[in-house]
Scaffold this motif. Structure first.
Motif, PDB file in Angstrom:
ATOM      1  N   ARG A   1      10.476  -3.340  12.962  1.00 51.35           N
ATOM      2  CA  ARG A   1      10.439  -3.499  14.412  1.00 51.35           C
ATOM      3  C   ARG A   1       9.129  -4.120  14.883  1.00 51.35           C
ATOM      4  NH1 ARG A   1      14.207  -3.497  17.749  1.00 51.35           N
ATOM      5  NH2 ARG A   1      13.176  -2.231  19.280  1.00 51.35           N
ATOM      6  N   CYS A   2       8.061  -3.909  14.129  1.00 57.95           N
ATOM      7  CA  CYS A   2       6.745  -4.451  14.503  1.00 57.95           C
ATOM      8  C   CYS A   2       6.511  -5.843  13.929  1.00 57.95           C
ATOM      9  CB  CYS A   2       5.645  -3.510  14.046  1.00 57.95           C
ATOM     10  SG  CYS A   2       5.612  -1.991  15.013  1.00 57.95           S
ATOM     11  N   GLY A   3       7.459  -6.390  13.186  1.00 52.97           N
ATOM     12  CA  GLY A   3       7.311  -7.752  12.718  1.00 52.97           C
ATOM     13  C   GLY A   3       7.236  -7.938  11.216  1.00 52.97           C
ATOM     14  N   PHE A   4       7.219  -6.855  10.460  1.00 47.95           N
ATOM     15  CA  PHE A   4       7.201  -7.012   9.002  1.00 47.95           C
ATOM     16  C   PHE A   4       8.550  -7.546   8.537  1.00 47.95           C
ATOM     17  CE2 PHE A   4       3.733  -4.043   9.561  1.00 47.95           C
ATOM     18  CZ  PHE A   4       2.810  -4.483   8.628  1.00 47.95           C
ATOM     19  N   SER A   5       8.510  -8.419   7.532  1.00 46.94           N
ATOM     20  CA  SER A   5       9.746  -8.986   7.009  1.00 46.94           C
ATOM     21  C   SER A   5       9.978  -8.634   5.543  1.00 46.94           C
ATOM     22  CB  SER A   5       9.741 -10.503   7.184  1.00 46.94           C
ATOM     23  OG  SER A   5       8.547 -11.051   6.695  1.00 46.94           O
TER      24      SER A   5
ATOM     25  N   GLY B   1       0.822  -1.211   0.000  1.00 45.30           N
ATOM     26  CA  GLY B   1       0.000   0.000   0.000  1.00 45.30           C
ATOM     27  C   GLY B   1       0.852   1.255   0.000  1.00 45.30           C
ATOM     28  N   ASP B   2       0.501   2.198   0.838  1.00 48.78           N
ATOM     29  CA  ASP B   2       1.183   3.490   0.887  1.00 48.78           C
ATOM     30  C   ASP B   2       2.416   3.381   1.786  1.00 48.78           C
ATOM     31  OD1 ASP B   2       1.601   6.128   0.328  1.00 48.78           O
ATOM     32  OD2 ASP B   2       0.136   6.879   1.749  1.00 48.78           O
ATOM     33  N   ILE B   3       3.427   2.660   1.323  1.00 49.23           N
ATOM     34  CA  ILE B   3       4.633   2.389   2.110  1.00 49.23           C
ATOM     35  C   ILE B   3       5.745   3.347   1.682  1.00 49.23           C
ATOM     36  CG2 ILE B   3       6.342   0.645   2.764  1.00 49.23           C
ATOM     37  CD1 ILE B   3       3.446   0.089   3.682  1.00 49.23           C
ATOM     38  N   LEU B   4       6.178   4.140   2.647  1.00 50.77           N
ATOM     39  CA  LEU B   4       7.214   5.141   2.413  1.00 50.77           C
ATOM     40  C   LEU B   4       8.523   4.695   3.060  1.00 50.77           C
ATOM     41  CD1 LEU B   4       5.105   8.295   3.307  1.00 50.77           C
ATOM     42  CD2 LEU B   4       5.402   7.226   1.068  1.00 50.77           C
ATOM     43  N   VAL B   5       9.619   5.235   2.572  1.00 46.19           N
ATOM     44  CA  VAL B   5      10.943   4.928   3.123  1.00 46.19           C
ATOM     45  C   VAL B   5      10.990   5.232   4.616  1.00 46.19           C
ATOM     46  CG1 VAL B   5      13.362   5.646   3.076  1.00 46.19           C
ATOM     47  CG2 VAL B   5      12.151   5.197   0.938  1.00 46.19           C
ATOM     48  N   ASP B   6      10.356   6.304   5.035  1.00 43.40           N
ATOM     49  CA  ASP B   6      10.386   6.701   6.451  1.00 43.40           C
ATOM     50  C   ASP B   6       9.776   5.654   7.379  1.00 43.40           C
ATOM     51  OD1 ASP B   6      11.375   8.986   5.382  1.00 43.40           O
ATOM     52  OD2 ASP B   6       9.624  10.218   5.796  1.00 43.40           O
ATOM     53  N   GLN B   7       8.930   4.788   6.874  1.00 45.65           N
ATOM     54  CA  GLN B   7       8.244   3.795   7.702  1.00 45.65           C
ATOM     55  C   GLN B   7       9.019   2.487   7.847  1.00 45.65           C
ATOM     56  OE1 GLN B   7       4.813   4.167   4.924  1.00 45.65           O
ATOM     57  NE2 GLN B   7       3.657   3.811   6.812  1.00 45.65           N
ATOM     58  N   ILE B   8       9.933   2.215   6.962  1.00 44.87           N
ATOM     59  CA  ILE B   8      10.542   0.894   6.835  1.00 44.87           C
ATOM     60  C   ILE B   8      11.142   0.394   8.151  1.00 44.87           C
ATOM     61  CG2 ILE B   8      12.381  -0.412   5.685  1.00 44.87           C
ATOM     62  CD1 ILE B   8      10.090   0.185   3.848  1.00 44.87           C
TER      63      ILE B   8
ATOM     64  N   PHE C   1      19.113   3.058  13.038  1.00 44.77           N
ATOM     65  CA  PHE C   1      19.618   3.056  14.406  1.00 44.77           C
ATOM     66  C   PHE C   1      20.438   1.781  14.645  1.00 44.77           C
ATOM     67  CE2 PHE C   1      15.584   5.390  14.523  1.00 44.77           C
ATOM     68  CZ  PHE C   1      16.039   6.610  14.985  1.00 44.77           C
ATOM     69  N   SER C   2      21.489   1.912  15.427  1.00 40.04           N
ATOM     70  CA  SER C   2      22.319   0.739  15.719  1.00 40.04           C
ATOM     71  C   SER C   2      21.861   0.017  16.986  1.00 40.04           C
ATOM     72  CB  SER C   2      23.783   1.146  15.856  1.00 40.04           C
ATOM     73  OG  SER C   2      23.918   2.088  16.911  1.00 40.04           O
ATOM     74  N   ALA C   3      21.073   0.682  17.815  1.00 40.85           N
ATOM     75  CA  ALA C   3      20.545   0.071  19.036  1.00 40.85           C
ATOM     76  C   ALA C   3      19.147   0.614  19.288  1.00 40.85           C
ATOM     77  CB  ALA C   3      21.451   0.376  20.219  1.00 40.85           C
ATOM     78  N   ASP C   4      18.356  -0.156  20.015  1.00 39.29           N
ATOM     79  CA  ASP C   4      16.974   0.243  20.290  1.00 39.29           C
ATOM     80  C   ASP C   4      16.706   0.201  21.781  1.00 39.29           C
ATOM     81  OD1 ASP C   4      15.913   0.407  17.484  1.00 39.29           O
ATOM     82  OD2 ASP C   4      16.683  -1.643  17.508  1.00 39.29           O
ATOM     83  N   TYR C   5      15.774   1.023  22.234  1.00 32.36           N
ATOM     84  CA  TYR C   5      15.452   1.093  23.651  1.00 32.36           C
ATOM     85  C   TYR C   5      14.306   0.179  24.058  1.00 32.36           C
ATOM     86  CZ  TYR C   5      18.582   5.021  23.969  1.00 32.36           C
ATOM     87  OH  TYR C   5      19.704   5.800  23.950  1.00 32.36           O
ATOM     88  N   GLN C   6      13.591  -0.366  23.088  1.00 33.90           N
ATOM     89  CA  GLN C   6      12.439  -1.201  23.402  1.00 33.90           C
ATOM     90  C   GLN C   6      12.581  -2.566  22.734  1.00 33.90           C
ATOM     91  OE1 GLN C   6       9.458   1.346  21.721  1.00 33.90           O
ATOM     92  NE2 GLN C   6       8.811   2.007  23.762  1.00 33.90           N
ATOM     93  N   ALA C   7      12.127  -3.595  23.409  1.00 33.45           N
ATOM     94  CA  ALA C   7      12.038  -4.921  22.802  1.00 33.45           C
ATOM     95  C   ALA C   7      10.799  -4.940  21.911  1.00 33.45           C
ATOM     96  CB  ALA C   7      11.921  -5.992  23.871  1.00 33.45           C
TER      97      ALA C   7
END
Length: 166
Positions: free
Chosen positions: A121-125, A109-116, A145-151
């Motif tokens: 992180r939410c499970g899309f592959s 759908g309306d998938i932009l580079v900013d969302q990737i 990002f090289s590290a994340d604050y949330q699992a």
């Protein structure tokens, strides 16, 4: 042909997204994605069709209603009708974390580079980019990002857990 990002590779997405199941029991040639409302048709076609058969959800659809049949499909797509509709992020987490779906979850759908980055992180592959998006920029966005604050659903260890490993 739309571009697909999957496994850090750019390729052509050869899946046809069918808005409605065809009236005839025979699907078009090649790989197809049928809307979740046609899941019975998709189940019957899966394995008998000459290409892969997957299903797709719209942002308002609820996967729990068909949870027992989802593992029959190697690809599940979630449609983002507009950039401002974020319900697809929740659907992906639901598929990964509650329904334990192990297959490919594709953003369409309306998938932009900013969302990737956040989609992953939410499970899309995999990601089917909007036609005007640059796939090379999307690949770079996955390294934002090289590290994340949330699992999250992509199973990366957050920073606070890494601190305890020292």
């Amino acid at each position: 042909m739309p571009k697909l990002l999957k496994d850090q590779q750019i390729s052509n997405d050869d899946f046809q997204v069918l808005l409605q199941a065809p009236e005839e029991p025979i699907l078009p040639e090649g790989h197809v994605l049928l809307h979740i409302s046609s899941i019975d048709h998709a189940i019957k076609a899966n394995g008998r069709h000459n290409g892969q058969v997957g299903i797709w959800f719209d942002s308002a659809d609820e996967p729990e209603t068909v949870a027992n049949t989802l593992h029959q499909f190697e690809v599940i797509a979630i449609n983002f009708p507009k950039f401002i509709d974020g319900r697809g992020y929740s659907l992906a987490r639901l598929l990964r974390e509650r329904l334990d779906y192990p297959g490919d979850i594709r953003a369409i759908g309306d998938i932009l580079v900013d969302q990737i980055y956040y989609l992953r992180r939410c499970g899309f592959s995999s990601f089917r980019l909007r036609e005007d998006q640059n796939p090379d920029h999307a690949l770079a966005a996955l390294q934002t990002f090289s590290a994340d604050y949330q699992a999250t659903a992509d199973k990366l260890s957050p920073v606070y857990r890494l601190r305890h490993q020292l």
